[in-house]
Scaffold this motif. Structure first.
Motif, PDB file in Angstrom:
ATOM      1  N   GLU A 115      42.772 -18.866 -46.644  1.00  0.00           N
ATOM      2  CA  GLU A 115      41.836 -19.755 -45.966  1.00  0.00           C
ATOM      3  C   GLU A 115      40.690 -20.213 -46.865  1.00  0.00           C
ATOM      4  O   GLU A 115      40.038 -21.213 -46.563  1.00  0.00           O
ATOM      5  N   GLY A 116      40.459 -19.520 -47.972  1.00  0.00           N
ATOM      6  CA  GLY A 116      39.424 -19.960 -48.897  1.00  0.00           C
ATOM      7  C   GLY A 116      39.935 -20.286 -50.284  1.00  0.00           C
ATOM      8  O   GLY A 116      39.153 -20.608 -51.180  1.00  0.00           O
ATOM      9  N   ASP A 141      39.658 -24.797 -56.577  1.00  0.00           N
ATOM     10  CA  ASP A 141      39.305 -26.206 -56.747  1.00  0.00           C
ATOM     11  C   ASP A 141      40.564 -27.023 -57.039  1.00  0.00           C
ATOM     12  O   ASP A 141      40.617 -27.817 -57.984  1.00  0.00           O
ATOM     13  N   TYR A 142      41.569 -26.796 -56.192  1.00  0.00           N
ATOM     14  CA  TYR A 142      42.841 -27.478 -56.385  1.00  0.00           C
ATOM     15  C   TYR A 142      43.473 -27.723 -55.012  1.00  0.00           C
ATOM     16  O   TYR A 142      43.414 -26.849 -54.136  1.00  0.00           O
ATOM     17  N   PRO A 143      44.097 -28.879 -54.792  1.00  0.00           N
ATOM     18  CA  PRO A 143      44.642 -29.201 -53.466  1.00  0.00           C
ATOM     19  C   PRO A 143      45.949 -28.447 -53.191  1.00  0.00           C
ATOM     20  O   PRO A 143      47.029 -28.890 -53.572  1.00  0.00           O
ATOM     21  N   LEU A 144      45.864 -27.336 -52.498  1.00  0.00           N
ATOM     22  CA  LEU A 144      47.038 -26.529 -52.188  1.00  0.00           C
ATOM     23  C   LEU A 144      47.783 -27.048 -50.960  1.00  0.00           C
ATOM     24  O   LEU A 144      48.862 -26.564 -50.645  1.00  0.00           O
ATOM     25  N   LEU A 145      47.210 -28.009 -50.261  1.00  0.00           N
ATOM     26  CA  LEU A 145      47.787 -28.570 -49.040  1.00  0.00           C
ATOM     27  C   LEU A 145      48.067 -27.474 -48.013  1.00  0.00           C
ATOM     28  O   LEU A 145      49.101 -27.476 -47.334  1.00  0.00           O
ATOM     29  N   PHE A 179      46.685 -21.696 -59.678  1.00  0.00           N
ATOM     30  CA  PHE A 179      46.467 -20.420 -60.361  1.00  0.00           C
ATOM     31  C   PHE A 179      46.606 -20.579 -61.875  1.00  0.00           C
ATOM     32  O   PHE A 179      45.805 -20.041 -62.644  1.00  0.00           O
ATOM     33  N   ALA A 180      47.631 -21.320 -62.314  1.00  0.00           N
ATOM     34  CA  ALA A 180      47.878 -21.473 -63.750  1.00  0.00           C
ATOM     35  C   ALA A 180      46.713 -22.171 -64.445  1.00  0.00           C
ATOM     36  O   ALA A 180      46.290 -21.780 -65.536  1.00  0.00           O
ATOM     37  N   ARG A 181      46.186 -23.215 -63.820  1.00  0.00           N
ATOM     38  CA  ARG A 181      45.052 -23.921 -64.418  1.00  0.00           C
ATOM     39  C   ARG A 181      43.850 -22.990 -64.554  1.00  0.00           C
ATOM     40  O   ARG A 181      43.174 -22.961 -65.597  1.00  0.00           O
ATOM     41  N   ALA A 182      43.587 -22.212 -63.500  1.00  0.00           N
ATOM     42  CA  ALA A 182      42.443 -21.298 -63.543  1.00  0.00           C
ATOM     43  C   ALA A 182      42.633 -20.249 -64.634  1.00  0.00           C
ATOM     44  O   ALA A 182      41.691 -19.910 -65.369  1.00  0.00           O
ATOM     45  N   LEU A 183      43.842 -19.712 -64.753  1.00  0.00           N
ATOM     46  CA  LEU A 183      44.112 -18.689 -65.763  1.00  0.00           C
ATOM     47  C   LEU A 183      43.961 -19.256 -67.165  1.00  0.00           C
ATOM     48  O   LEU A 183      43.406 -18.598 -68.062  1.00  0.00           O
ATOM     49  N   ASP A 184      44.467 -20.455 -67.377  1.00  0.00           N
ATOM     50  CA  ASP A 184      44.356 -21.066 -68.700  1.00  0.00           C
ATOM     51  C   ASP A 184      42.897 -21.241 -69.104  1.00  0.00           C
ATOM     52  O   ASP A 184      42.524 -21.005 -70.257  1.00  0.00           O
ATOM     53  N   ARG A 185      42.073 -21.630 -68.147  1.00  0.00           N
ATOM     54  CA  ARG A 185      40.657 -21.841 -68.453  1.00  0.00           C
ATOM     55  C   ARG A 185      39.934 -20.527 -68.740  1.00  0.00           C
ATOM     56  O   ARG A 185      38.868 -20.529 -69.359  1.00  0.00           O
TER      57      ARG A 185
END
Length: 409
Positions: free
Chosen positions: A94-95, A101-105, A184-190
């Motif tokens: 839910e959060g 900060d990514y559209p998970l739909l 998740f992948a984008r966050a991990l890469d950053r």
């Protein structure tokens, strides 16, 4: 060349994560680049400050079960242990869109679990009571109330398996599986975590009963902690260590239709006719059914399963009789004797397992990541995954969700 952790992002709107070659050593290596592996890495970094870490994927990132499920999210499980873990996951869902900060739909459109017999009515009412005791939103609906929520569902009393009621969880729903993995992948890469694709683990390095590294098709990697998150192939990896796991791997069939106008407002699941149906954001119907009893690692469908699945769907939704099937596929689900997951420590120091999710892996994704990360960081289970330890199959403290959780999902 390895990607430089913390490097500035390229000016490209489609860029999410950079390619990474494996380095010689890490603090933690996660085997499996699906939803569970990515979520575990994310919470290891966010909750425990561990970023010297690699996620190894034998194919492409999230190309296994993460890309082959039907995306249903719910927490209305019968037993306390299951309800606790899945409800924790739902609260994280839910959060999660805002956090990543990514559209998970993520769409909380609710889930109906239909009852077609007096025994299913009794089981459903019992599950609603158990859910409420655990603080989970759950309601029992009569046929008229079911029809109000899903008007296109056939609730005629003349059906071979008439709808006699349903459990209803309003907070349940669906999300876009690919987007979850990409977020998740984008966050991990950053955060500087290496996401290594086309890197198959072929064995383990050990000193006595301590794991000190993994052998891969892209070279050996030294590490003090190895976390398995390889779903149906976990038992294959464990065999390399002579560690028998109580798992069987089965294909789980699913299919989608051509694109349709929005007509299906919720998720409908039926155990008696064995089908579950939702409508994705683009408009295709997403249908799933039970596992194929044949043990296999094949990621393809079977005609007899498709036929039964479509028969059930048309019986419940006559208006879908003229819809065309667009594509079919199967995931490889790993099933334990009590139909509940295994998550925790192993007899080998530095080796952790997360497997046996059967048909419930996707919905648990953030909850698994949170609890598995705690287990890895502290060398002891989180209170929510403590009941799912491997040793329950010798102590007899099973979490028996066979039939209690409803249809495959």
């Amino acid at each position: 060349m390895p990607r430089t952790p913390g490097a500035e992002l390229p000016e490209h709107p489609d860029w999410l994560w950079g390619p990474a070659d494996p380095r010689p050593s890490y603090d933690v290596v996660i085997v499996g680049g699906g939803g569970h592996g990515l979520a575990t890495a994310y919470y290891l970094a966010v909750n425990h400050g561990i970023t010297n870490m690699a996620v190894l994927e034998s194919g492409w990132l999230a190309g296994g079960n993460m890309a082959r499920n039907t995306t249903i999210i719910r927490s209305n499980y019968l037993w306390d242990a299951s309800a606790g873990l899945y409800e924790h996951a739902l609260k994280l869902w839910e959060g999660l869109e805002e956090e990543l900060d990514y559209p998970l739909l993520f769409s909380q459109r609710g889930v109906l679990n239909l009852a077609h017999s007096l025994q299913e009515v009794r089981d459903g009412v019992r599950r609603v009571g158990a859910n409420r005791l655990n603080g989970i939103d759950a309601e029992w609906l009569d046929p008229q109330q079911v029809a109000e929520i899903c008007p296109i569902l056939n609730t005629s009393p003349d059906l071979r398996y008439p709808v006699m009621g349903a459990t209803w969880q309003p907070r349940a729903g669906i999300a876009k599986h690919d987007h979850v993995a990409w977020g998740f992948a984008r966050a991990l890469d950053r955060m500087g975590v290496d996401l290594v694709q086309n890197c198959q683990v072929t064995g383990f390095d050990r000193v006595g009963d301590k794991i000190v590294g993994v052998r891969t098709t892209r070279g050996d990697i030294a590490t003090g902690k190895v976390a398995l998150a390889a779903a149906g192939h976990t038992s294959v990896l464990a065999d390399e260590l002579g560690l028998p796991l109580p798992l069987q791997s089965h294909p789980l069939q699913a299919l989608v239709s051509e694109l349709l106008e929005p007509v299906h407002p919720t998720v409908v699941m039926s155990n008696a006719v064995h089908v579950y149906v939702s409508q994705a954001h683009k408009g295709e119907l997403v249908l799933g059914a039970g596992i194929d009893a044949y043990n296999s690692y094949g990621q393809r469908g079977s005609f007899h399963t498709i036929e039964r699945e479509l028969t059930a769907a048309v019986e419940l939704f006559p208006m879908f009789a003229r819809a065309h099937v667009l594509r079919t596929w199967a995931g490889v689900v790993d099933v334990t004797p009590d139909a509940s997951a295994i998550m925790g420590l192993t007899p080998f120091e530095g080796l952790y397992i997360n497997c046996g999710w059967g048909t419930g892996g996707f919905k648990a994704t953030p909850g698994v990541g949170w609890c598995y990360a705690h287990t890895i960081a502290h060398d002891e289970p989180h209170e929510l995954n403590a009941p799912f330890s491997l040793d329950r199959f010798t102590t007899g403290a099973l979490v028996d969700e066979h039939g209690a959780a409803g249809v495959a999902h």
